[in-house]
Design an enzyme around this catalytic site. Structure first.
Site, PDB file in Angstrom:
ATOM      1  N   LYS A   1       5.300  81.908  47.499  1.00  0.00           N
ATOM      2  CA  LYS A   1       5.233  80.553  47.081  1.00  0.00           C
ATOM      3  C   LYS A   1       5.474  79.522  48.046  1.00  0.00           C
ATOM      4  O   LYS A   1       6.568  79.649  48.873  1.00  0.00           O
ATOM      5  CB  LYS A   1       6.044  80.315  45.795  1.00  0.00           C
ATOM      6  CG  LYS A   1       5.928  79.272  45.151  1.00  0.00           C
ATOM      7  CD  LYS A   1       6.821  79.169  43.620  1.00  0.00           C
ATOM      8  CE  LYS A   1       6.746  77.860  42.905  1.00  0.00           C
ATOM      9  NZ  LYS A   1       7.616  77.644  41.716  1.00  0.00           N
TER      10      LYS A   1
ATOM     11  N   SER B   1       5.228  76.953  37.328  1.00  0.00           N
ATOM     12  CA  SER B   1       4.782  76.174  38.613  1.00  0.00           C
ATOM     13  C   SER B   1       4.217  77.125  39.857  1.00  0.00           C
ATOM     14  O   SER B   1       3.570  76.675  40.585  1.00  0.00           O
ATOM     15  CB  SER B   1       6.035  75.293  39.257  1.00  0.00           C
ATOM     16  OG  SER B   1       6.950  76.344  39.882  1.00  0.00           O
TER      17      SER B   1
ATOM     18  N   SER C   1       8.693  79.227  35.607  1.00  0.00           N
ATOM     19  CA  SER C   1       7.689  78.993  36.395  1.00  0.00           C
ATOM     20  C   SER C   1       7.256  80.448  37.164  1.00  0.00           C
ATOM     21  O   SER C   1       6.258  80.402  37.825  1.00  0.00           O
ATOM     22  CB  SER C   1       8.065  78.360  37.776  1.00  0.00           C
ATOM     23  OG  SER C   1       8.336  76.577  37.355  1.00  0.00           O
TER      24      SER C   1
END
Lengths: 110, 491, 505
Positions: free
Chosen positions: B79, B154, B178
């Protein structure tokens, strides 16, 4: 933390002026449309979080620190610093030695 | 031919047997990214050449008989909220566009040392603030199952990358769901470890007391493997626990005897999508069939969780994101009048709407006179929420619940209504407030083919239990073997 | 309009910032070192505030801080924590300073400050402290001095240096007392080894809060608005800025008659070149620091055993030592202060000399006069002084035993100072013997050896001898002088006695 034992009203009215003041505090330049949308959205959100008023927190210790950890200290031993080039590498404006910013006219002005 | 659609265990076997090489596997991932990522939007940066070079080097070391790390040539997507030395790290924000950190996050160092091939940086909501990855400054991520729907967020990019076979494993971060929610939206396994289980050093902070790094994988075993790599004690993170890391994979095959599964009836009320309700009930039935006891538990303060979270997280975020002021790194406006205006315009121009909204909310909540009423009150309620879970875990081993009220939602459906968006986090945020480990695993599909996840929570540092319980379910079901039509088309 | 007359009370509180002498910074492993020549080389992700970097507290910084807190008689907290103080400034890369808000590691405390400069009847004032806390220093902004609107430059070498903030109650009553407070604070911190307190390098800095209580024309006591003067970085600056501000506030009071349009606290800077304070921040931009506990750091429990261990390990503090020199060694308050105020090394030197020569008073005279003068002239520290405590004690012991006159001792002292440090190594006793013998400085103790000299001098100076015999006592001085010139090691008292005896016979 604060010494005010008198709790403020939990959901003070969020006026446009307050939004502008908070934006200034947060150093955020907002477009006119954002000032409007934030005023109503933040009012809505603050209205919602008012539900916390219903929780009885008399005598409850606030959460502080991670999972009960405390006294995490490191020894006073040096580690390798970054090179100056690496330190400055992300700066939008630098002269190879220093970070550069527009002139600071009023020292310590907030 | 081996592809990243296979499980990580299978791929490791094939690498060991010489049936495939890290180079071929990496190339396959890159090919899949090239073929599908325009449609999905999982990656912000694909590190093709260095990834291939790293893969080739690992292959050479394997040929030479050198010992290899746990990940031994498996491609891993990271990420874009984790600092990677020499690779851009943007947090999907214009603020950090082009920023190349001079250091690696602790978990990135761990991945490199475990001989992972770092294939690229995945898309996310800007600074991890959001639940759909639509808050990315560089376009949304779509779930590979339905390209008109969000991958969740997210960590939408990491979840979608694994679901689409662009990487067998991926790393995400979870502040309020997330990892778990996008895992649910994309039909993969995602695990948020106990707060303090994984170092946050190099994880760009959203809300420091809630953020935690964790793994994505197509199956439970892969998540266990990646967690073994990620978890350890890092002296550079004062909030990182000095707890031994179990060999999570060794325990996986062992079912938990007399497992007690807790259910909170408040979780199954109006607002919960019918398909989700059915899938979660079916999953609980799986446990029942396996001999587990199902207990009703009470979480009396759960109804305060969203309100508590949306004070604590934005307050911390407003402080954590103050550093982006156009001086030491990040974007600086081209047009300003003096220093203060430079700050205001740089931040006003480079942050997206959701980030600004939360900075405003947090700045307000911490400002003079309101601290007690907002932040302090929320931290007290947070203690009550923690105590609810402590109490619940005296009578159950894990708690099962939905991950999200719905399967993947259509893009654009909630962007204009932040409060409704926040309310959708209701199942996941308590784990962050209480610091608990939580896992999402594939538990079914909606009528129209969108995946649905089951959330399991366990007491602090009981990731092993969580993974064992998840593996019990996984062995009884086939959900994790389904592949999105998109990915299957190309393989 | 005339300035209001007394009574007026000056009310001053100081916030003193002291950089701690750690090896590394407070939250990262970068060196804690003054290094303006090489900007931005002592930085890392942590002290640059790079996204993702995290602070970890330096144990040594906390230890030094606790030592300082104990020496200031403060109460060390069982639990302390770190908070974020949020404001934007280019030298503050995270846009917050990690500091301590409501749970400082040290509460209360005090320091005594002598009121007068000399005399044995010195009174001391007890200056109470509100608190002592630990925080990180900011980097340094270099402003464009040309006034041409050029960019300011930022050096972050200093960012993250451990900084102690010592906040006094508003107990100080004059500019001079404030200066003495700061000097005593510096002495204490240096004594403790907590800081080098080098004001040129900014390791001791000070903000002052000052206002006056004045009586208006109606006889009502009115307090002037509090002014905070920021960044005072010399003792002279503190005193001068406060003196200036006292005058300015009196003047302002006289002009407004004690009726202020704005009674909010005001921040002013000190322009040392022009010798004036100047307004800085108006209230419209009043700070809202939004303090909250830093979630990246965990609370610290300070164990009672650790506190006791540090308390036991404290050295004798300057105030106590000063008192001991007066009480036990019978020094004057003035001499004791001169010695103690020079710092721990000089006091150690003095005590060693006093003990070894057995005459503290003589040791004090020599150390405060001869030694300090030489150190000053040579720009040396006592550690580099050519005559160590043994050497000086040996010289003084010989005066005490009558083997050297004071004058000859000074000659030995000077000779020792001029010795080539690389030269032949002999014991200091042997070397003193050598100098005495080379220069004929041995005391001529027995009068037998003096007699021929005395006779010769009387013979050469018949007039003086006659004058003395005739009752002119002063005439003997000339004779003593001549004898002394010829007999270098002679003791003037013995010479005088022998001359009187001879002339009276």
């Amino acid at each position: 933390m604060s010494d005010s034992s008198q709790a403020e009203p939990l959901v003070p009215e969020l006026t446009r002026d307050v939004v502008l003041k908070v934006a200034r505090l947060a150093r955020l330049h907002l477009a006119e449309s954002e000032v409007e949308s934030f005023t109503s959205q933040l009012t809505q959100i603050l209205d919602y979080v008012g539900v916390l008023d219903e929780a009885d927190t008399e005598g409850v210790e606030p959460v502080a620190g991670a999972m009960g950890l405390n006294s995490v200290l490191r020894e006073d031993l040096p580690t390798t610093s970054l090179s100056r080039d690496d330190a400055l590498s992300g700066a939008p404006h630098h002269d190879g030695s220093y970070f550069l910013v527009p002139p600071i006219l009023d020292p310590r002005a907030e | 031919m081996a592809t990243a659609l296979e499980s990580s265990a299978t791929l490791l076997d094939q690498l060991t047997d010489g049936q495939t090489t890290s180079l071929r596997l990496t190339q396959d991932c890159l090919d899949r990214i090239a073929a599908h990522d325009t449609a999905i939007g999982a990656f912000l940066h694909v590190d093709s050449e260095p990834a291939l070079a790293a893969a080739a080097a690992i292959d050479r070391r394997r040929e030479a008989g050198e010992p290899l790390g746990l990940l031994a040539g498996l491609p891993v997507a990271v990420k874009d909220v984790l600092a990677t030395r020499g690779q851009p790290t943007t947090c999907a924000s214009r603020m950090l566009q082009g920023w190349v950190p001079p250091y690696d996050a602790h978990v990135v160092e761990r991945l490199r040392r475990a001989d992972a091939v770092l294939i690229g940086k995945t898309n996310m909501d800007e600074f991890a603030m959001g639940s759909t990855t639509e808050n990315s400054a560089f376009g949304p991520t779509r779930t590979p199952w339905r390209l008109d729907c969000a991958a969740g967020g997210s960590s939408g990019g990491s979840a979608a990358a694994v679901a689409a076979g662009m990487a067998p494993l991926a790393v995400g971060s979870d502040t309020g769901g997330s990892i778990r929610q996008p895992a649910s939206f994309c039909g993969v396994v995602g695990l948020k470890p106990t707060y303090g289980r994984v170092s946050r050093y190099g994880l760009v902070a959203f809300a420091s007391s809630l953020d935690q790094v964790g793994p994505f994988s197509g199956d439970v075993r892969g998540a266990a493997l990646l967690l073994e790599v990620l978890a350890d004690h890092d002296p550079r993170d004062a909030t990182c626990a000095d707890e031994p890391v179990p060999a999570y994979r060794d325990q996986l095959e062992r079912p938990l005897d007399a497992l007690r599964v807790g259910i909170c009836r408040d979780h199954f009320t109006e607002g919960l999508d019918k398909d989700v309700d059915e899938a979660v009930e079916a999953a609980i039935d799986v446990y029942r069939r396996l001999g587990a006891e199902i207990h009703d538990i009470q979480l009396p303060h759960a109804r305060f969780a969203v309100a508590c979270y949306y004070l604590v997280a934005p307050s911390e975020a407003s402080s954590n994101l103050a550093r982006y002021d156009g001086v030491h790194y990040g974007a600086r406006s081209d047009d300003y009048d003096g220093l203060v205006d430079m700050y205001c315009r740089s931040r006003g121009e480079a942050f997206g709407a959701e980030v600004k909204r939360r900075i405003m909310l947090g700045t307000y909540a911490l400002s003079a006179g309101y601290y007690d009423a907002f932040y302090l009150k929320a931290q007290k309620v947070r203690r009550l929420i923690q105590q609810d879970y402590q109490q619940a875990f005296t009578s159950v081993d894990v708690i099962a619940s939905p991950v999200a009220p719905t399967p993947a939602i259509p893009l654009g459906s909630l962007v204009s209504d932040p409060l409704q968006m926040y309310l959708a986090d209701t199942y996941t945020i308590s784990a962050n407030l209480a610091g608990l480990p939580g896992l999402s695993l594939p538990a079914g599909f909606s009528d129209d083919g969108r995946p649905i996840g089951l959330q399991l929570l366990a007491p602090p540092f009981q990731e092993s239990r969580l993974l064992q319980a998840a593996a019990m379910h996984e062995r009884e079901t086939q959900w994790h073997l389904r592949r999105p039509p998109l990915a299957e088309d190309s393989s | 309009m005339t300035a209001p007359c007394s009574p007026a009370t000056t009310i001053i509180g100081l916030e003193v910032h002291v950089q701690l002498l750690t090896e590394t910074k407070i939250f990262c492993g970068c060196l804690n070192r003054f290094n303006p020549e090489e900007p931005n080389v002592q930085t890392c992700p942590v002290c640059l505030g790079l996204p993702g970097a995290l602070p970890v507290m330096n144990r040594r910084a906390l230890e030094l801080a606790i030592r300082a807190g104990l020496a200031l008689s403060g109460t060390i907290a069982g639990t302390t924590k770190w908070d974020r103080k949020q404001y934007y400034y280019p030298d503050l890369p995270k846009a917050y300073q990690i500091s301590q808000f409501d749970l400082p590691f040290c509460d209360g405390g005090w320091m005594d400050v002598d009121d007068a400069d000399d005399g044995d009847e010195t009174q001391a004032s007890r200056i109470r402290l509100i608190r002592v806390h630990l925080e990180e220093d900011a980097g340094k902004n270099l402003h464009d001095e040309t006034q041409r609107g050029r960019d300011s430059r930022i050096d972050l070498n200093r960012a993250g240096t451990p900084l102690l903030e010592i906040v006094s109650e508003p107990d100080l009553r004059s500019a001079a007392q404030s200066r003495r407070y700061l000097e005593e604070m510096r002495l204490l911190m240096v004594y403790l080894g907590v800081s080098d307190c080098n004001m040129q390098e900014g390791s001791l800095r000070c903000d002052a809060n000052i206002n006056l209580e004045l009586v208006n024309d109606d006889g009502v006591a009115i307090r002037t608005p509090i002014v905070e003067i920021k960044n005072l970085n010399s003792f002279r600056g503190v005193e001068a800025a406060l003196e200036y501000e006292i005058g300015r506030q009196r003047q302002e009071f006289a002009e407004c008659g004690g009726v202020y349009a704005d009674s909010e606290k005001q921040t002013r800077g000190w322009d040392a070149d022009r010798g004036v304070t100047f307004a800085q921040r108006g209230k419209e931009d009043a700070a809202d620091y939004r303090y909250f506990p830093d979630p990246d750091l965990v609370p610290v429990q300070i164990a009672a055993e650790w506190i006791e261990e540090l308390r036991t390990g404290l050295c004798e503090l300057p105030a106590a030592r000063r008192q001991r020199l007066v009480d036990d060694l019978k020094l004057s308050r003035y001499d004791a202060s001169v010695i103690i105020d020079q710092g721990r090394d000089l006091a150690d030197y003095f005590e060693a000399v006093a003990q070894r020569c057995g005459d503290p008073k003589r040791a004090a005279n020599w150390v405060t006069q001869d030694v300090l003068r030489e150190l000053n002239d040579r720009g040396q520290a006592i550690g580099d002084f050519a005559i160590d405590a043994d050497g000086l004690a040996a010289i003084l012991a010989r005066i005490a035993s009558g083997d050297l006159t004071t004058r000859s001792a000074r000659e030995v002292f000077t000779a020792l100072l001029d010795d080539d440090p690389e030269g032949e190594q002999v014991t200091v006793e042997a070397r003193i013997d050598e100098i005495i013998s080379d220069r004929g400085l041995a005391t001529i103790a027995d009068s037998g050896a003096l007699e021929p000299l005395i006779d010769a001098v009387i013979e050469r100076n018949p007039q003086a001898a006659a004058d003395f015999r005739g009752g002119k006592q002063a005439a003997i001085g000339k004779l003593i002088g001549e004898v002394m010139r010829e007999a270098k090691g002679a003791d003037p008292q013995s010479v005088r006695a022998a001359l009187i005896e001879r002339l009276s016979s």
